[in-house]
Design a protein around this motif. Structure first.
Motif, PDB file in Angstrom:
ATOM      1  N   HIS A   1      19.458  96.612   1.345  1.00 32.30           N
ATOM      2  CA  HIS A   1      20.267  95.872   0.286  1.00 32.30           C
ATOM      3  C   HIS A   1      20.773  96.717  -0.613  1.00 32.30           C
ATOM      4  CE1 HIS A   1      18.774  92.382   2.333  1.00 32.30           C
ATOM      5  NE2 HIS A   1      19.447  91.576   1.604  1.00 32.30           N
TER       6      HIS A   1
ATOM      7  N   ILE B   1      20.356  97.850   8.462  1.00 32.67           N
ATOM      8  CA  ILE B   1      20.145  96.229   8.120  1.00 32.67           C
ATOM      9  C   ILE B   1      18.998  95.750   8.867  1.00 32.67           C
ATOM     10  CG2 ILE B   1      21.130  94.143   7.728  1.00 32.67           C
ATOM     11  CD1 ILE B   1      23.856  95.600   7.421  1.00 32.67           C
TER      12      ILE B   1
ATOM     13  N   HIS C   1      18.230  92.976   9.982  1.00 40.04           N
ATOM     14  CA  HIS C   1      18.594  91.892  11.328  1.00 40.04           C
ATOM     15  C   HIS C   1      19.270  92.885  12.254  1.00 40.04           C
ATOM     16  CE1 HIS C   1      17.323  89.160   8.456  1.00 40.04           C
ATOM     17  NE2 HIS C   1      18.140  89.171   7.539  1.00 40.04           N
TER      18      HIS C   1
ATOM     19  N   ASP D   1      14.916  86.801   4.054  1.00 47.30           N
ATOM     20  CA  ASP D   1      16.204  86.865   3.850  1.00 47.30           C
ATOM     21  C   ASP D   1      16.828  85.628   4.886  1.00 47.30           C
ATOM     22  OD1 ASP D   1      18.617  89.114   3.330  1.00 47.30           O
ATOM     23  OD2 ASP D   1      18.950  87.983   5.094  1.00 47.30           O
TER      24      ASP D   1
ATOM     25  N   HIS E   1      19.328  85.212   6.471  1.00 49.54           N
ATOM     26  CA  HIS E   1      19.932  85.401   7.826  1.00 49.54           C
ATOM     27  C   HIS E   1      19.014  85.849   8.935  1.00 49.54           C
ATOM     28  CE1 HIS E   1      23.361  85.547   4.970  1.00 49.54           C
ATOM     29  NE2 HIS E   1      23.919  84.938   6.090  1.00 49.54           N
TER      30      HIS E   1
ATOM     31  N   SER F   1      28.062  94.347   7.384  1.00 51.61           N
ATOM     32  CA  SER F   1      27.054  93.417   7.334  1.00 51.61           C
ATOM     33  C   SER F   1      26.379  92.921   8.576  1.00 51.61           C
ATOM     34  CB  SER F   1      27.844  91.909   6.856  1.00 51.61           C
ATOM     35  OG  SER F   1      28.343  91.306   7.931  1.00 51.61           O
ATOM     36  N   CYS F   2      25.305  92.336   8.505  1.00 52.51           N
ATOM     37  CA  CYS F   2      24.293  91.919   9.527  1.00 52.51           C
ATOM     38  C   CYS F   2      25.163  90.932  10.408  1.00 52.51           C
ATOM     39  CB  CYS F   2      23.088  91.319   9.066  1.00 52.51           C
ATOM     40  SG  CYS F   2      23.257  89.907   7.972  1.00 52.51           S
TER      41      CYS F   2
ATOM     42  N   CYS G   1      23.679  97.062   3.700  1.00 50.48           N
ATOM     43  CA  CYS G   1      24.044  96.004   3.463  1.00 50.48           C
ATOM     44  C   CYS G   1      25.512  96.066   2.636  1.00 50.48           C
ATOM     45  CB  CYS G   1      23.448  94.931   2.465  1.00 50.48           C
ATOM     46  SG  CYS G   1      21.867  94.580   3.563  1.00 50.48           S
TER      47      CYS G   1
ATOM     48  N   CYS H   1      28.628  93.685   1.480  1.00 53.89           N
ATOM     49  CA  CYS H   1      28.281  92.186   1.779  1.00 53.89           C
ATOM     50  C   CYS H   1      27.729  91.355   0.671  1.00 53.89           C
ATOM     51  CB  CYS H   1      27.210  92.013   2.918  1.00 53.89           C
ATOM     52  SG  CYS H   1      26.763  90.317   3.360  1.00 53.89           S
ATOM     53  N   LEU H   2      26.960  92.112  -0.369  1.00 53.88           N
ATOM     54  CA  LEU H   2      26.465  91.432  -1.617  1.00 53.88           C
ATOM     55  C   LEU H   2      26.668  92.239  -2.583  1.00 53.88           C
ATOM     56  CD1 LEU H   2      22.502  90.957  -1.841  1.00 53.88           C
ATOM     57  CD2 LEU H   2      23.958  92.994  -0.717  1.00 53.88           C
TER      58      LEU H   2
ATOM     59  N   ASN I   1      29.403  87.266   5.917  1.00 55.93           N
ATOM     60  CA  ASN I   1      29.207  85.739   6.223  1.00 55.93           C
ATOM     61  C   ASN I   1      29.134  85.060   4.845  1.00 55.93           C
ATOM     62  OD1 ASN I   1      26.839  86.848   4.738  1.00 55.93           O
ATOM     63  ND2 ASN I   1      25.645  87.421   6.459  1.00 55.93           N
TER      64      ASN I   1
ATOM     65  N   ARG J   1      30.110  87.075  -4.666  1.00 47.74           N
ATOM     66  CA  ARG J   1      29.238  87.489  -3.706  1.00 47.74           C
ATOM     67  C   ARG J   1      29.487  89.315  -3.573  1.00 47.74           C
ATOM     68  NH1 ARG J   1      24.633  86.760  -0.718  1.00 47.74           N
ATOM     69  NH2 ARG J   1      24.798  87.939   1.330  1.00 47.74           N
TER      70      ARG J   1
HETATM   71  S1  SF4 Z   1      23.858  88.817   4.642  1.00 47.42           S
HETATM   72 FE1  SF4 Z   1      24.579  90.674   3.911  1.00 47.42          FE
HETATM   73  S2  SF4 Z   1      23.155  91.306   2.333  1.00 47.42           S
HETATM   74 FE2  SF4 Z   1      22.147  89.725   3.614  1.00 47.42          FE
HETATM   75  S3  SF4 Z   1      20.941  91.005   4.938  1.00 47.42           S
HETATM   76 FE3  SF4 Z   1      23.116  90.507   5.972  1.00 47.42          FE
HETATM   77  S4  SF4 Z   1      24.331  92.388   5.364  1.00 47.42           S
HETATM   78 FE4  SF4 Z   1      22.640  92.280   3.912  1.00 47.42          FE
END
Ligand code: SF4
Lengths: 475, 207
Positions: free
Chosen positions: A63, A107, A109, A128, A130, A345-346, A406, A409-410, A428, A434
């Motif tokens: 992250h 990441i 995931h 997390d 996801h 991103s994941c 990440c 993504c955030l 996502n 965000r």
């Molecule tokens: S949603 Fe975004 S911040 Fe969360 S694990 Fe996936 S890539 Fe990282």
């Protein structure tokens, strides 16, 4: 009546029924990262507890990791502090940590599946939301909060109520230019961002089983955006071949025995479901969000919806979304100008995503004025993309090529939107703020659509670019 | 306020604070940039930060900035509150600000679970009743609300509003087992037996 994979896996992992009515569930794999774990370790220490199964816990950093300058100490002191805490905790409790030197970082995931840790028929927890991603393998993945991370560290178990199971049947064939991302955006648009509350989603049907593991991960990843904490796909030959040979996958005869197990836990043909929802893949078109939650999405051929036509409880949220996005009711999303293109991103930063996006970008240039960058989901993906020449394709086109994490993504690392920038994003979540700027605006779409938007500087139907040869560059 | 780990939680009494709107996500409750921390201490001041302050740091009108609500303990919300990320930083930020109970039309699942695990009752209630409660609190911020877990009601002055708390959460709060670590660890033998029958922990020989 047969049983679903979800209920088979649940029953197998159920330790006992607790007095409050919840089940105590054994967690086969615990994944941790730097943002949500330090407080959990702190709680363990305060109580003098140990980690029960350090060998079933694996850590990565994703992250806060900067994607440009990764040398230590990180220039952001707080990021450095979080990194140090994870290093210290994993050392102290003897937990394997895929750090930046390992060559396996990425990441959470993305690396679980990549390393073969994610396997069918296991339960997975991670701090997390996801974590549902891992369901692509026929695993049951739960996103958990920090108190539950403490529980899993201490007992390898969590206390949880059993959800219902909804089968989501997607039959038919995706048209060229339409992807897994479009399937899941359509499902969330149809069922709503809280449609999945209290449910696990089983994704099934020919369109789902025709997908690669990566496409299935994209779909399961976004289950939580539809309110479902868990999403999964029954394991099949595609799953088995993906897992075979990976570092933590069973080897030799154990693999053959594993395959027997994996097949046995798939949903029975006559399994019972609490609900069924069907979707036709044949008619699906590229999807894009217009609003500030992932359910506010339309097909490219549609117009943004009229607030008055919505159910009353959605109107206020929609009106606020239109104001934030500065979009009008009844407009087309095609042609909406963008400032930033984010591939990462994941949800969508795996090798197939990058290949697809690169195929759009090849021989073309990013529109001047657009900031475009690619953040591979893991170091392994980055290496593979470099070997395949994808990095060069992106860089030649004017994309920046970054390290794994990440990222935007955030916006917990230096990659953030600025001011009111509007971003075509393969991630996502399009929640307000965000991507790191309170005024920033996010349009969610498939990676190929992000590539097309980067090239044209505005939202573009990727199907047009797919069928048209690029104009000569630099002429 | 932080709770001890085995406290029985039956009643939360204090003023209320309304946050109107559906689908309020955890990024709004606590923006990610404030999650760069290794403890939850100090998160309270960042609750709803981007709605409380503009880009230059100037205060915007928001219930959390409103002096009249500064003593509030009961958060009133609409539907799907706490959707999005699993970050416990969200309920932690609310708790550090002073919230001890949440009452709303519905909650995202992980958010509600996080609340319970922290000893914060999350009670659901019909839209109309929430509206009335919000109205009472907006017009008379000093009104003391009493959130009762066993009875599943909120009392405001002499009026009673019926709500609902899922049985598992209710039992945990009333039994003082909402912090589940000790409970989960109390049967190590059963944990071991489960691990012993899982094929993938036993070279796929069993199962
Ligand atoms: S949603 Fe975004 S911040 Fe969360 S694990 Fe996936 S890539 Fe990282």
């Amino acid at each position: 009546m047969g049983r679903s994979l979800f209920n088979k896996v649940w029953d197998l992992h159920k330790v006992r029924t607790l007095e409050n009515g919840q089940d105590q569930l054994f967690i086969g794999l615990h994944l941790i990262h730097e943002v949500t774990s330090p407080q959990a370790f702190q709680m363990l220490k305060e109580r003098g507890l140990d980690v029960l199964h350090p060998e079933r816990t694996f850590a990565t950093v994703d992250h806060i990791v900067p994607t440009a300058a990764q040398s230590r100490p990180f220039s952001d002191g707080l990021a450095e502090e979080m990194m140090k805490a994870l290093e210290q905790n994993t050392r102290e409790y003897d937990i394997e940590f895929f750090n930046l030197e390992s060559g396996d970082q990425g990441i959470v995931h993305i690396i679980g599946p990549e390393l073969g840790l994610t396997q069918p028929g296991i339960t997975i927890a991670c701090g997390d939301s996801h974590t549902s991603t891992h369901g692509a393998f026929g695993a049951i993945g739960f996103g958990i909060g920090t108190s539950q991370i403490r529980d899993v560290l201490a007992s390898q178990c969590m206390a949880i109520s059993r959800p219902k199971v909804r089968r989501i049947q997607v039959d038919g064939k995706l048209q060229p230019g339409v992807y897994a991302k479009d399937i899941i955006l359509k499902i969330i648009a149809d069922l709503g961002v809280k449609g999945g509350l209290g449910y696990a989603y089983e994704y099934a049907g020919s369109a789902v089983h025709d997908l690669s593991m990566e496409g299935r991960m994209t779909i399961c990843n976004m289950s939580i955006e539809g309110g479902a904490r868990v999403g999964y796909v029954n394991p099949d030959d595609t799953t088995i071949e993906y897992v075979r040979g990976r570092r933590y996958a069973p080897k030799g005869e154990a693999f053959d025995r594993a395959v027997e197990y994996w097949k046995s836990i798939a949903s029975d043909a006559d399994a019972e479901y609490d609900d069924v929802y069907t979707l036709d893949a044949n008619t699906l078109e590229p999807m894009i969000t217009w609003g500030t939650n992932p359910g506010q999405a339309i097909g490219l051929g549609e117009e943004t919806p009229a607030v008055d036509s919505m159910p009353p409880e959605q109107r206020e949220v929609a009106a606020k979304a239109y104001r934030h996005m500065e979009l009008q009711e009844g407009q087309s999303m095609e042609g909406v100008p963008i400032d930033v293109a984010f591939l990462g991103s994941c949800t969508n930063s795996r090798i197939s995503d990058l290949r697809e996006a690169a195929s759009i970008v090849k021989g073309r240039r990013v529109k001047p004025g657009v900031r475009a960058f690619v953040v591979p989901g893991s170091m392994r993906i980055a290496r593979q993309a470099e070997e395949e020449g994808l990095m060069k394709t992106f860089e030649d086109a004017g994309f920046e090529w970054r390290g794994a994490g990440c990222s935007m993504c955030l916006g917990m690392n230096p990659d953030k939107l600025q001011g009111r920038e509007i971003c075509a994003s393969s991630s996502n979540r399009n929640f307000i703020g965000r991507q790191g700027a309170p005024g920033g605006r996010t349009l969610l779409m498939s990676p190929a659509m992000v590539a097309a938007a980067a090239v044209n500087g505005h939202v573009t139907d990727v199907r047009e670019l797919k069928t048209r040869e690029p104009e000569p560059v630099g002429a | 306020m932080s709770r001890t780990t085995d406290e029985i939680i039956d009643e939360i009494t204090g003023p209320g604070i309304p946050i109107r709107g559906n689908d309020i996500d955890t990024d709004a409750i606590i923006p990610a940039r404030f999650m760069k921390c290794v403890t939850f201490e100090g998160l309270g001041e960042y609750a709803f930060y981007d709605e409380r302050y503009d880009a230059d740091g100037n205060t915007r009108p928001h219930p959390f900035n409103d002096e009249r609500h500064s003593q509030a303990k009961v958060l009133l919300v609409n539907s799907n509150f706490g959707c999005g990320s699993s970050r416990e930083h969200a309920p932690q930020a609310l708790a550090k600000w002073g919230i001890e109970a949440v009452v709303g039309e519905s909650f995202a699942e992980i958010f509600a679970g996080n609340c319970t695990a922290m000893g914060i009752p999350a009670m659901t209630m019909d839209h109309d009743k929430i509206e009335e409660l919000m109205h009472i609190v907006e017009s008379e911020p000093a009104t003391v609300l009493s959130v009762r877990v066993r009875e599943q009601i909120v009392q405001a002055d002499r009026r009673v509003f019926e709500g609902s708390i899922p049985p598992a959460s209710r039992n945990s709060l009333l039994g003082g087992t909402w912090d589940s670590t000790a409970l989960l660890l109390s049967r190590r033998d059963a944990i071991r037996e489960t691990a012993e029958r899982l094929p993938y922990l036993n070279d796929f020989v069993r199962g």
